[in-house]
Design a protein around this motif. Structure first.
Motif, PDB file in Angstrom:
ATOM      1  N   HIS A  87       0.847  -1.195   0.000  1.00  0.00           N
ATOM      2  CA  HIS A  87       0.000   0.000   0.000  1.00  0.00           C
ATOM      3  C   HIS A  87       0.884   1.247   0.000  1.00  0.00           C
ATOM      4  CE1 HIS A  87      -2.983   2.938   1.371  1.00  0.00           C
ATOM      5  NE2 HIS A  87      -3.922   2.064   1.046  1.00  0.00           N
ATOM      6  N   LYS A 183      -4.590   3.906  -6.677  1.00  0.00           N
ATOM      7  CA  LYS A 183      -5.340   2.651  -6.648  1.00  0.00           C
ATOM      8  C   LYS A 183      -4.425   1.479  -7.005  1.00  0.00           C
ATOM      9  CE  LYS A 183      -9.675   4.902  -8.004  1.00  0.00           C
ATOM     10  NZ  LYS A 183     -10.755   4.953  -9.025  1.00  0.00           N
ATOM     11  N   ASP A 215      -9.977   0.228  -6.030  1.00  0.00           N
ATOM     12  CA  ASP A 215      -9.890   1.204  -4.941  1.00  0.00           C
ATOM     13  C   ASP A 215      -9.973   0.439  -3.625  1.00  0.00           C
ATOM     14  OD1 ASP A 215     -10.081   3.277  -3.131  1.00  0.00           O
ATOM     15  OD2 ASP A 215     -11.380   4.500  -4.399  1.00  0.00           O
ATOM     16  N   ASP A 217      -9.105   1.175  -0.693  1.00  0.00           N
ATOM     17  CA  ASP A 217      -9.521   1.941   0.482  1.00  0.00           C
ATOM     18  C   ASP A 217     -11.036   2.039   0.596  1.00  0.00           C
ATOM     19  OD1 ASP A 217      -6.856   2.407   1.169  1.00  0.00           O
ATOM     20  OD2 ASP A 217      -6.755   4.209  -0.078  1.00  0.00           O
ATOM     21  N   LYS A 218     -11.732   1.829  -0.519  1.00  0.00           N
ATOM     22  CA  LYS A 218     -13.195   1.907  -0.507  1.00  0.00           C
ATOM     23  C   LYS A 218     -13.865   0.545  -0.657  1.00  0.00           C
ATOM     24  CE  LYS A 218     -13.478   6.643  -2.273  1.00  0.00           C
ATOM     25  NZ  LYS A 218     -14.016   7.519  -3.355  1.00  0.00           N
ATOM     26  N   MET A 219     -13.066  -0.496  -0.904  1.00  0.00           N
ATOM     27  CA  MET A 219     -13.657  -1.823  -1.092  1.00  0.00           C
ATOM     28  C   MET A 219     -14.286  -2.297   0.210  1.00  0.00           C
ATOM     29  SD  MET A 219     -12.053  -5.298  -2.749  1.00  0.00           S
ATOM     30  CE  MET A 219     -12.468  -4.891  -4.447  1.00  0.00           C
ATOM     31  N   PRO A 220     -15.542  -2.761   0.156  1.00  0.00           N
ATOM     32  CA  PRO A 220     -16.241  -3.171   1.382  1.00  0.00           C
ATOM     33  C   PRO A 220     -15.684  -4.474   1.939  1.00  0.00           C
ATOM     34  CG  PRO A 220     -17.536  -3.747  -0.541  1.00  0.00           C
ATOM     35  CD  PRO A 220     -16.370  -2.958  -1.045  1.00  0.00           C
ATOM     36  N   TYR A 221     -15.883  -4.675   3.237  1.00  0.00           N
ATOM     37  CA  TYR A 221     -15.519  -5.941   3.874  1.00  0.00           C
ATOM     38  C   TYR A 221     -16.654  -6.929   3.647  1.00  0.00           C
ATOM     39  CZ  TYR A 221     -11.449  -4.088   6.307  1.00  0.00           C
ATOM     40  OH  TYR A 221     -10.216  -3.556   6.594  1.00  0.00           O
ATOM     41  N   PRO A 237     -21.438  -3.806  -4.316  1.00  0.00           N
ATOM     42  CA  PRO A 237     -20.455  -2.981  -3.594  1.00  0.00           C
ATOM     43  C   PRO A 237     -19.019  -3.200  -4.050  1.00  0.00           C
ATOM     44  CG  PRO A 237     -22.049  -3.927  -2.059  1.00  0.00           C
ATOM     45  CD  PRO A 237     -22.285  -4.584  -3.377  1.00  0.00           C
ATOM     46  N   GLU A 240     -18.515  -1.471  -7.539  1.00  0.00           N
ATOM     47  CA  GLU A 240     -18.398  -0.014  -7.423  1.00  0.00           C
ATOM     48  C   GLU A 240     -16.976   0.446  -7.118  1.00  0.00           C
ATOM     49  OE1 GLU A 240     -22.978   0.947  -5.941  1.00  0.00           O
ATOM     50  OE2 GLU A 240     -21.351   0.769  -4.464  1.00  0.00           O
ATOM     51  N   THR A 241     -16.086  -0.469  -6.748  1.00  0.00           N
ATOM     52  CA  THR A 241     -14.700  -0.095  -6.452  1.00  0.00           C
ATOM     53  C   THR A 241     -13.751  -0.438  -7.594  1.00  0.00           C
ATOM     54  OG1 THR A 241     -14.167  -2.218  -5.390  1.00  0.00           O
ATOM     55  CG2 THR A 241     -15.120  -0.485  -3.996  1.00  0.00           C
TER      56      THR A 241
END
Length: 476
Positions: A87, A183, A215, A217-221, A237, A240-241
């Motif tokens: 990262h 990203k 992305d 940092d925005k990827m859902p768990y 979800p 969307e990343t």
């Protein structure tokens, strides 16, 4: 272009096949360390003249060197640990990412026979991958890990699970972070076999054969994301990343970024089929959100692809229409080259971007070489090898062994052209004496500011020949 000669300085020897070479600064450290990922599932780091194990996931890696159960390929394989990325804020958050082929997921493969397209048989030109839940080779996973405060890495979550039709073309050095967008960039390869039997690389819904931005940092768990092959199978979800940078990929050896004015030039190496290996470059591009691709598929419409990158495969192999090569019965020294996918070559002729360079599997010119497979592409911005500064350096797995034994890989370089025409390339001479040992060039890496170059070499074609790997630094 001028002749360049370099030395190879060994850093680490007697390791397994090195797939990824890159540097980062460990939390609490003050200097960069070289990290080495091996195909069998080890990650080492080097510093102060010592090599230490960072992570060992060999138990998580699929059994390498086999295809269908009970069938051996003599140890050659393209699966395993093929991606490692840190990262951009790794020093502060400890996050890093892995891409590997999962243990226990071996399947029978998507086809029961070796595939070769036949322009006279439409069935071979329009195959479909059916029964995907049972007819596949293996499952790849992309995971997020964290280096804990006690110095021990731990898996945090799975980002993607990808079902792959064949054992090969899974990407090489497949995870990298873009300094332009922040990203993570995933390169997937077309799924393998040869000639892309199902044309996955040009299908907008297929994950295979693409360059994808994630992305993270925005990827859902999401616990246990589904195993998928197509974008529409992903939970919304996750869709969307994701954005898609490019399609028409056969098998990419990572992506390299070169700072230029207020942006970056991107370089990707696309492994060829029978004729040619190619490096593509582009500066501006317009990625397409996966949600837009899915919506267009649902409405049977065509998404806006203005500015979208298309490398042209499977209709184009670099700068050439994809061809089938057959021997000529009239003259055994000659070959017949027949266009494999004429209609697709026409359709993608305008959509595709041309390569920066191509080099050939057969090349009689005395100052060139006959390559086999592109294995690494890196920008060099250092000054210590002054004649290479600003160049794009690349490696080929091995020179054609008709002209050289034991096996030797190739190091070469090219430069960007401002007129967008095909450029020339030149072999980089090395002074290292391998003796009677084979030396396959399997990976190429650099440090964070691209002022150092690292070369991964393996003494065998086979990943199952252990402890034959060496990592060198390329020096003046």
């Amino acid at each position: 272009m001028v002749k360049v000669k370099v030395r190879l300085q060994p850093i680490v020897s007697h390791i397994n096949l090195p797939t990824v070479l890159k540097t980062t600064i460990l939390p609490g450290d003050s200097f960069e360390r070289l990290f080495i990922a091996t195909q069998v599932g080890e990650i080492f780091y080097v510093g102060n003249g010592m090599i230490k194990t960072f992570l060992d996931i060999r138990s998580r890696i699929i059994k390498l060197g086999t295809s269908e159960p009970g069938v051996s390929r003599g140890g050659y394989d393209e699966r395993g640990l093929i991606g490692l990325a840190f990262h951009p804020q790794f020093y502060y958050n400890g996050l890093f990412y892995l891409h590997y082929s999962v243990a226990g997921t071996q399947g029978p493969g998507a086809l029961t026979e070796r595939f070769t397209p036949n322009p006279c048989d439409p069935k071979t030109l329009n195959l479909r991958w059916i029964n995907r839940e049972t007819q596949y080779d293996h499952i790849d996973t992309v995971e997020e890990w964290i280096l804990q405060s006690n110095g021990q890495p731990q898996k945090r979550r799975t980002l993607l699970n990808l079902r792959r039709p064949f054992f090969n073309h899974n990407g090489v050095n497949s995870l990298n972070f873009s300094p332009e967008t922040g990203k993570m960039v995933l390169t997937t390869g077309d799924g393998g076999s040869g000639y892309d039997p199902f044309n996955l690389s040009q299908d907008d819904m297929e994950i295979a054969g693409k360059i994808i931005e994630i992305d993270v940092d925005k990827m859902p768990y999401i616990q246990n994301p589904p195993v998928v092959t197509r974008f529409e199978e992903l939970p919304v979800p996750i869709q969307e990343t994701l954005t898609v940078i490019a399609k028409g990929v056969r098998n990419i050896t990572g992506i390299s970024f070169q700072r230029f004015q207020n942006g970056y030039i991107k370089y990707v190496g696309n492994v060829g089929q029978d004729l040619v290996e190619s490096i593509f470059s582009f500066a501006s591009y317009k990625p397409i959100p996966v949600t837009h691709l899915v919506q267009a598929s649902l409405t049977n419409s065509v998404p806006d692809q203005n500015g979208f990158i298309n490398l042209g495969w499977r209709g184009w192999e670099g700068a050439f229409p994809t061809s089938i090569i057959r021997g000529c019965s009239e003259d055994s020294t000659m070959d017949e080259k027949t266009i494999a996918y004429y209609n697709e070559t026409l359709v993608t002729s305008i959509q595709r971007i041309p390569p920066l360079i191509s080099y050939f599997h057969k090349d009689p010119r005395p100052d060139k070489f006959e390559g086999i497979s592109l294995t690494g592409v890196q920008v060099y911005m250092g000054n210590s090898i002054s004649t290479l500064s600003g160049s794009v350096v690349f490696t080929d797995f091995v020179r054609s062994q008709k002209t050289q034994t034991p096996a030797r890989g190739v190091l070469a370089y090219t430069r960007i052209r401002t007129d967008c025409k095909l450029n020339d390339f030149h072999v980089i001479e090395t002074d290292y004496n391998y003796g009677t040992q084979s030396a396959y060039y399997v990976s190429l890496g650099t440090n964070q500011n691209q002022t150092r170059l690292f070369l991964g070499v393996h003494g065998s074609r086979n990943v199952t020949d252990f402890n034959k790997g060496t990592v060198f630094e390329i020096i003046p």
